[in-house]
Design a protein around this motif. Structure first.
Motif, PDB file in Angstrom:
ATOM      1  N   ALA A 127      39.328  67.792  12.596  1.00 50.00           N
ATOM      2  CA  ALA A 127      40.176  66.614  12.599  1.00 50.00           C
ATOM      3  C   ALA A 127      39.950  65.597  11.565  1.00 50.00           C
ATOM      4  CB  ALA A 127      40.057  65.929  14.121  1.00 50.00           C
ATOM      5  N   CYS A 153      43.899  69.964  10.416  1.00 53.99           N
ATOM      6  CA  CYS A 153      43.559  69.407   8.997  1.00 53.99           C
ATOM      7  C   CYS A 153      44.935  69.346   8.081  1.00 53.99           C
ATOM      8  CB  CYS A 153      42.240  69.462   8.646  1.00 53.99           C
ATOM      9  SG  CYS A 153      42.147  71.325   7.891  1.00 53.99           S
ATOM     10  N   GLY A 284      46.916  65.608  15.611  1.00 53.12           N
ATOM     11  CA  GLY A 284      47.436  66.177  14.553  1.00 53.12           C
ATOM     12  C   GLY A 284      48.713  66.633  14.440  1.00 53.12           C
TER      13      GLY A 284
END
Ligand SMILES: Cc1ncc(COP(=O)(O)O)c(C=O)c1O
Length: 372
Positions: A127, A153, A284
């Motif tokens: 993250a 990511c 995310g």
């Protein structure tokens, strides 16, 4: 799924047909062989020795090449593909960046085997993978969604920044397959995949591949496999070829099941938390919407305690207690037992191909009799 992946998949089902003659089998043959005829007069025969190449690998690599739109080198497991990446892309004195929350065996072999040769392994949570930049790294390996925590990511941002800093960028795409996420299109140099999971999809073979559009990387990986010998068996290559033919239908069912389970689990009184990149508000989620063509078939559910997690896995008749994922059957594992940094009651679920309603009934009934 975007239209280009649909088109690639349709091509995959038909691509062999152009090369067939009347009477040829529609499906590839399994060709076990250690040696191929190599007359002294020299020839351009494509096969010579079984460690160098094999006709069944060629078939599976051609199918994967079509899906990945890249050169492919196959391996007998995902870990063999990770090891090939570490060994060919680093030398003594280099620094590698890896996720601290990705598949633990990748970190383990980097530390234990490559680390001995003067390579330094630095770890960062997925993250926050961009934090601190990429200066001084020779190799950056990302894994998104990470296994087992399903953190995300930004592949394009990592690839742009890390390549500008001179690193080779590899993405472990095992949890997504090229149907769900296409790291090479987002700028990564290499994709690493354990095809043991959804690509084969039938829990009957270990397999792996590396995909790259960089001819120098492809040549280095191929040379490594040729001389060090981590080669797939022709039978496993054939199984994976067969598994690939149903990937798209399996993947659609599995991802639809995962999305429905995530929503329903969120609303269940026994559930403390759910991780699924497709849930609005999930960590995310905004990046996931941009870079993933589907939110995948894996989800995590926190049922509050190790005991409740174990009971969910052991007592639900439609959850198979296994350590792997991506198969036909919904499977679950309490990952804290391996030391992964997830809550004690966190069960990593891999949604399978069961029809949704009986699957949900079995899960919700089991949940209602466990824990507080
Ligand atoms: C993300 C990831 N990469 C690599 C591997 C290794 O694959 P294999 O078990 O095929 O060696 C795994 C296995 O679980 C994995 O989850």
């Amino acid at each position: 799924m975007p239209r280009d992946a649909d088109r690639l998949f349709a091509d995959l089902l038909h691509h062999r047909l152009g090369g067939l003659s009347p009477g040829d089998a529609i499906v590839p043959a399994i060709q076990p062989a250690s040696v191929f005829l190599a007359p002294s007069a020299g020839s351009n025969a494509p096969y010579e020795y079984g460690r160098f190449h094999n006709p069944t690998w060629t078939e599976t690599e051609a199918a994967l090449a079509l899906l990945e739109q890249a050169e492919i080198v196959t391996f007998p497991s995902g870990m063999a593909a990770v090891a090939a990446t570490l060994i060919t892309q680093t030398r003594g004195g280099d620094r590698i960046l890896m996720p601290s929350d990705g598949y633990y065996a990748s970190r383990l072999i980097a530390e234990k085997f490559v680390g001995r040769f003067g390579v330094t392994i630095i770890q960062r949570p997925t993250a926050r993978f961009l934090d601190g930049g990429f200066d001084g790294f020779a190799l950056v390996i990302a894994e998104t969604p990470s296994n087992p925590g399903l953190d995300i990511c930004d592949i394009a941002a990592v690839a742009t920044a890390a390549k500008a800093a001179g690193a080779v960028v590899a993405v472990d795409n095992t949890t997504m397959t090229p149907l769900g996420q296409r790291p090479l299109d987002l700028g990564a140099d290499m994709v690493i995949a354990s095809d043991t999971k959804a690509i084969n999809g039938h829990s009957d073979a270990l397999f792996g591949h590396i995909a790259t559009r960089d001819p120098a990387i492809a040549a280095a990986i191929l040379e490594y496999r040729k001389y060090t010998g981590p080669i797939p068996s022709p039978f496993d290559a054939w199984l994976v070829h067969r598994g690939l033919e149903t990937l798209e239908v399996r993947f659609s069912r599995m991802t639809a099941n995962a999305a429905a389970l995530a929503e329903r689990l969120m609303a269940h009184s026994k559930v403390k938390g759910v991780r699924y990149p497709g849930l609005p508000g999930a960590p995310g989620h905004e990046i996931a919407k941009r870079q993933m063509h589907s939110f995948g078939f894996m989800l995590g559910v926190d049922v509050g305690s190790a005991d409740a997690a174990n009971r969910l896995i052991d007592e639900c008749r439609f959850i198979q207690a296994t350590t792997s994922f991506g198969g036909m059957r919904t499977s679950g594992e309490r990952r804290a037992k391996w030391g992964d940094a997830v809550p004690e009651g966190y069960v990593r679920l891999s949604a399978g191909c069961e029809p949704l309603e009986p699957l949900w009934s079995a899960i919700s009934e089991t949940l209602s009799v466990i824990g507080d």
